[in-house]
Design an enzyme around this catalytic site. Sequence first.
Site, PDB file in Angstrom:
ATOM      1  N   ASP A  24      33.560  39.734  30.563  1.00  0.00           N
ATOM      2  CA  ASP A  24      33.690  38.294  30.373  1.00  0.00           C
ATOM      3  C   ASP A  24      33.347  37.864  28.951  1.00  0.00           C
ATOM      4  OD1 ASP A  24      31.074  38.973  30.670  1.00  0.00           O
ATOM      5  OD2 ASP A  24      30.547  37.288  31.968  1.00  0.00           O
ATOM      6  N   ASP A  62      12.653  18.511  22.191  1.00  0.00           N
ATOM      7  CA  ASP A  62      11.766  18.742  21.054  1.00  0.00           C
ATOM      8  C   ASP A  62      11.929  20.186  20.564  1.00  0.00           C
ATOM      9  OD1 ASP A  62       9.531  18.318  19.295  1.00  0.00           O
ATOM     10  OD2 ASP A  62       8.232  19.303  20.771  1.00  0.00           O
ATOM     11  N   GLU A 109      -0.314  12.765  18.647  1.00  0.00           N
ATOM     12  CA  GLU A 109      -0.905  13.957  18.056  1.00  0.00           C
ATOM     13  C   GLU A 109      -0.969  13.889  16.539  1.00  0.00           C
ATOM     14  OE1 GLU A 109       0.885  17.565  19.614  1.00  0.00           O
ATOM     15  OE2 GLU A 109      -1.048  18.493  19.168  1.00  0.00           O
ATOM     16  N   ASP A 110       0.068  13.320  15.941  1.00  0.00           N
ATOM     17  CA  ASP A 110       0.180  13.423  14.481  1.00  0.00           C
ATOM     18  C   ASP A 110      -0.091  12.130  13.726  1.00  0.00           C
ATOM     19  OD1 ASP A 110       0.878  15.986  15.019  1.00  0.00           O
ATOM     20  OD2 ASP A 110       3.025  15.716  14.675  1.00  0.00           O
ATOM     21  N   HIS A 142      12.833  13.943  12.876  1.00  0.00           N
ATOM     22  CA  HIS A 142      12.576  14.764  14.064  1.00  0.00           C
ATOM     23  C   HIS A 142      12.563  13.942  15.361  1.00  0.00           C
ATOM     24  CE1 HIS A 142      10.956  17.689  16.809  1.00  0.00           C
ATOM     25  NE2 HIS A 142       9.833  17.023  16.925  1.00  0.00           N
ATOM     26  N   HIS A 180       7.100  10.804  20.801  1.00  0.00           N
ATOM     27  CA  HIS A 180       6.472  11.977  21.407  1.00  0.00           C
ATOM     28  C   HIS A 180       5.427  12.665  20.537  1.00  0.00           C
ATOM     29  CE1 HIS A 180       9.405  14.519  19.209  1.00  0.00           C
ATOM     30  NE2 HIS A 180       8.512  15.468  19.373  1.00  0.00           N
TER      31      HIS A 180
HETATM   32 MN    MN Z   1       8.005  17.253  18.227  1.00  0.00          MN
END
Ligand code: MN
Length: 739
Positions: free
Chosen positions: A273, A153, A90-91, A62, A86
Amino acid sequence: MPSLRQQIATTALTLTKYRDLLKRIQENRPNDDLSIVKKAYEYSLRVHEGQLRASGEPYLVHPLEVALVLAEMKMDPVAVAAGLLHDSVEDTTLTIVEIRKEFGEQVAHIVEGVTKISKIDFATREEAQAENLRKMMLAMVDDIRVVLIKLADRLHNMRTLEHLEPERQRKIAEETLEIYAPIAHRLGMGKIRGELEDLGFRFLDPESYEQVEKAVNARRKQGEVFLAKMQATIQDKLKEAGIQAKVESRIKRVYSIHRKLQRQRIAIEQVYDLFAMRVITRSLQDCYAVLGIIHNIWRPVPGRIKDFIAMPRPNFYQSLHTSVITEDGTPFEIQIRTEEMHKMAEEGIAAHWKYKDGPVSAQDEQRLAWLRQVVEWQRDVSDPNEFLSSLKVDLYPEEVYTFSPKGKVVVLPRDATPIDFAYTIHTEVGHTCVGAKVNGRMVPLRHKLHSGDIVEIITQTGHKPSRDWLGLVKSSRSRNKIKHWLNVHQRERSIEIGRKLIEKEARKYRIALKDIKDEDLLRVAGGYGLGKVDDLLSGIGYGKYSARQVLGRLLPAGATPSMVGDLEAEGFTNKPGTIASVVRRVFGDHNAITVKGQGDMLVYRARCCNPIRGESIVGYITRGKGVAVHSVNCPNVTNLMYEVERKIEVEWGRDESTPTSYPVKLTVYCDDRFGMLKNITSVIGDAQSNIRNIGAHTSNSQASVEIVLDISDLKHLESIMSGLKKIPGVHEVQRLQKI
Ligand code: MN
């Protein structure tokens, strides 16, 4: 523990992606130093080790995919490194402090921003607030790269959404359509927006998606043949004219068709279009030349020629659009733009980004401001000039976006405090607010709120607003609510004081207030032109009417007091109007001082300090004589203020057209020398002041000169005092409060 075979497969997969990433950055930014990206990869490899995604793939895939999207946007190594990290705060066990230490301030700052936004669960927030949520996200961001990482993300999460539960899928898809795709659109990032929209649509409304897709596919074969024919015709004609340009064709995106069908309530056959052609030229002049050539081949549809080059769209999209009718009568759209305009249309803000190197500059700050403004823009405006002028007027949205604990978005002015928040929720919540928790932590009421803050107001029944709050609030709504409360309660207080004054006065006649009938009071009130007893009582409390006069009208003629009244002791008589005239005489102009929120009260300058215009003043509700106005420096103020409920705010009147003069007494301490008095009087004369009285004492060649002079305001006084101090031989100039 994964098997050895699994581990090897995992390593091979992530390593391939990592190599792709490095290759992509090198292609786009050949001169960049990639060491920070390499280090970020190593860290993210380590901290995400053993973690899996819902798809069963190693988690590391990811951040690698996100970094790859960023590299495709031609972002700098700092942004790519931040993309790799990123999710790490958090993880995983990695902290911002470590990131700052290992990768520097910029990477840490960006990761922190991404983490902050990730903590807001936009999907569970109240509905119909999408625009506020988009604004909030941008208000929280001070580095554009945070937004771009969030978009990358989201893009990868959408690409792999199939692995989640249907419930989650719908929520994330909805959020994508409401928050992320519009942000990509406002940033002019057409490519990402298109993909986010189609993915979102597919998961949110699979049936409609399939329906549109089927309809497009049914026409695809025929369309492609048609496009190839058109393309060849255009290419031939361009060649003849000697214009070099790329001719591309495209099929309109599924979500975009769906929206058009819904918005215009038409069938797919009527979508002009659905299939379109795009001519990408080398120069701006060529764009218009190509337009001419095309109109020579086919007849243009009137009213369908749009010049977004001369008039760019709010998100800076530039292009020429025209619709033509082919030989067999099919309407058909062609877009013409330069290579650069095309890049801008596809990549938007990221197209700007790639030209820059080095740290965030003031120019980027400006872009960010632009970006915020662009998001601010609710609808596409028809007149781009209107947009540009508003861009100049309001570059920085002066707002913060906060949440209630239940997820309601509360929009407040910049620097707003919890009191503002409380009044926005409910007036009563505001009045009884005693404290607040911001993001779970207790804060003082003067605390300034930031976008993204979750604010919980603590109330206490019976708590009352205070005048000090007026200095803490930012929104006019809360200011008005507080003022209103203060006014109403000041009135209640004055009624109370009025009642006491009447009682006191009545006692002199040995009468209790309860013995006086309400209808009698009402009759007297009517005599003053008032409709209510309370108006009369508050008038007495404020000193507008004297308790004695009122009582005089209540009592039968000939009743005599058993004590000497206060007023007589002050040298006043009890004839109606006397006090008012005396007061007017005291300060010359009845507009000179007003009581805040109360225009029609009797006010006078206290004789103990004789405040003059411009001085800081405070009012004190006297017993029966109106409001005495003291200088805040007056020593009596401290003594008087033990009855705090009698304190009232006053200010100098606005009407400065009527010249007012106040007698002020000065003492000049100086050498007793020849010409001193002449110097002093000429300073005063030069300042256009009038001397009312002058006297001097001398001893041992020192003198003190006492002067009473007319002063118009504080500035006037200060200039005279400083003029006097400049006279050679003057040691000191003092103002005497009492004249
Ligand atoms: Mn992420």
